[in-house]
Enzyme design. Structure first.
Site, PDB file in Angstrom:
ATOM      1  CB  THR A  27      -0.888   0.038   1.269  1.00 16.32           C
ATOM      2  OG1 THR A  27      -0.045   0.222   2.418  1.00 16.32           O
ATOM      3  CG2 THR A  27      -1.680  -1.237   1.449  1.00 16.32           C
ATOM      4  CB  VAL A  56       1.742  -0.379   6.294  1.00 12.20           C
ATOM      5  CG1 VAL A  56       0.882   0.799   6.696  1.00 12.20           C
ATOM      6  CG2 VAL A  56       0.866  -1.615   6.116  1.00 12.20           C
ATOM      7  CB  VAL A  82       8.050  -0.394   8.278  1.00 11.85           C
ATOM      8  CG1 VAL A  82       7.856   1.101   8.410  1.00 11.85           C
ATOM      9  CG2 VAL A  82       7.449  -1.131   9.466  1.00 11.85           C
ATOM     10  CE  LYS A  83       5.711   0.913  -0.736  1.00 12.04           C
ATOM     11  NZ  LYS A  83       4.503   1.068  -1.548  1.00 12.04           N
ATOM     12  CB  ILE A  84      11.571   3.397   4.993  1.00 13.37           C
ATOM     13  CG1 ILE A  84      11.198   2.491   6.173  1.00 13.37           C
ATOM     14  CG2 ILE A  84      12.497   4.523   5.365  1.00 13.37           C
ATOM     15  CD1 ILE A  84      10.940   3.193   7.475  1.00 13.37           C
TER      16      ILE A  84
END
Ligand code: G3P
Length: 214
Positions: A27, A56, A82-84
């Site tokens: 996402t 996310v 975790v999207k960074i």
């Protein structure tokens, strides 16, 4: 190659999951915004549908803030990735999160050097945005081919997620390039099913079946 669905829409995710063809979900804030629902609720529903990595994205732009958001999201499920964003503070966060065994997906990657830096920092995944590169007249898939070569040569464990996929040919090219994952929007997954000869063939089988004495 693994296929993730690039969507925050629960109906799309449910359908694709029932087809048995998705290994995970990605996402981003824009996809979440389209749903007009509470962020945490959406993510928790996705967690209940798909048993696989679910990317996310954080909203903070400083490492401390990113780590804080990441730790909170990771408490929802260990499937959370975790999207960074690919910025110096982002890689600082990636390094810290690796020591806490929290998986990361470094996003907004548009060059091989960015992917190399993210892999060095310990990212679990990198997400090169192929369609957006094609949009400005670059050969998006070439950076994927180069990343695959370099990651293989130096034995990086970081997986490459081909993102910003716009059409079925992108998926084929991602697989030919040796990407680990393609994250595919629902409308492109639907197109991957299509072939006119399948429709014609099925129609003929069903019509012929009517002629079989019963
Ligand atoms: O999830 C990130 C990426 O796939 C976005 O794609 O179509 O907005 O360039 P797009």
């Amino acid at each position: 190659m693994k296929i993730f669905i690039d969507s925050a829409n629960l109906d799309e995710i449910k359908k694709a999951n029932e087809w048995g063809i998705i290994d995970g979900v990605t996402t981003n804030p824009s996809l979440v915004a389209k749903e007009n629902k509470d962020f945490k609720e959406i993510v928790q529903e996705i967690i209940s549908i798909v048993d696989g990595p679910i990317s996310v994205e954080v909203i903070s732009t400083d490492a401390g803030g990113m780590v804080k958001e990441a730790v909170e999201m990771f408490e929802w499920s260990q499937n959370i990735v975790v999207k960074i964003p690919m910025i110096p503070e982002g890689l600082k966060a990636v390094k810290i999160l690796k020591t806490r065994n929290i998986k990361t997906n470094v996003t907004l990657i548009f060059s091989v050097n960015q992917a190399l830096l993210a892999a060095k920092a310990g990212a679990t995944y990198v997400s090169p945005f192929i369609g957006r590169l094609d949009d400005i007249g670059h050969d998006g898939m070439q950076i994927v081919r180069d990343m695959v070569d370099i990651f293989n040569r130096y034995n990086f464990k970081t997986e490459i997620i081909v993102a910003s996929v716009r059409h079925p040919l992108h998926v084929i090219d991602a697989a030919k390039a040796g990407a680990h994952v393609a994250t595919v929007p629902f409308n492109v997954i639907e197109k991957m099913f299509d072939h006119p000869l399948t429709d014609v063939g099925l129609k003929k089988f069903l019509n012929d079946w009517k002629k079989v004495p019963k």
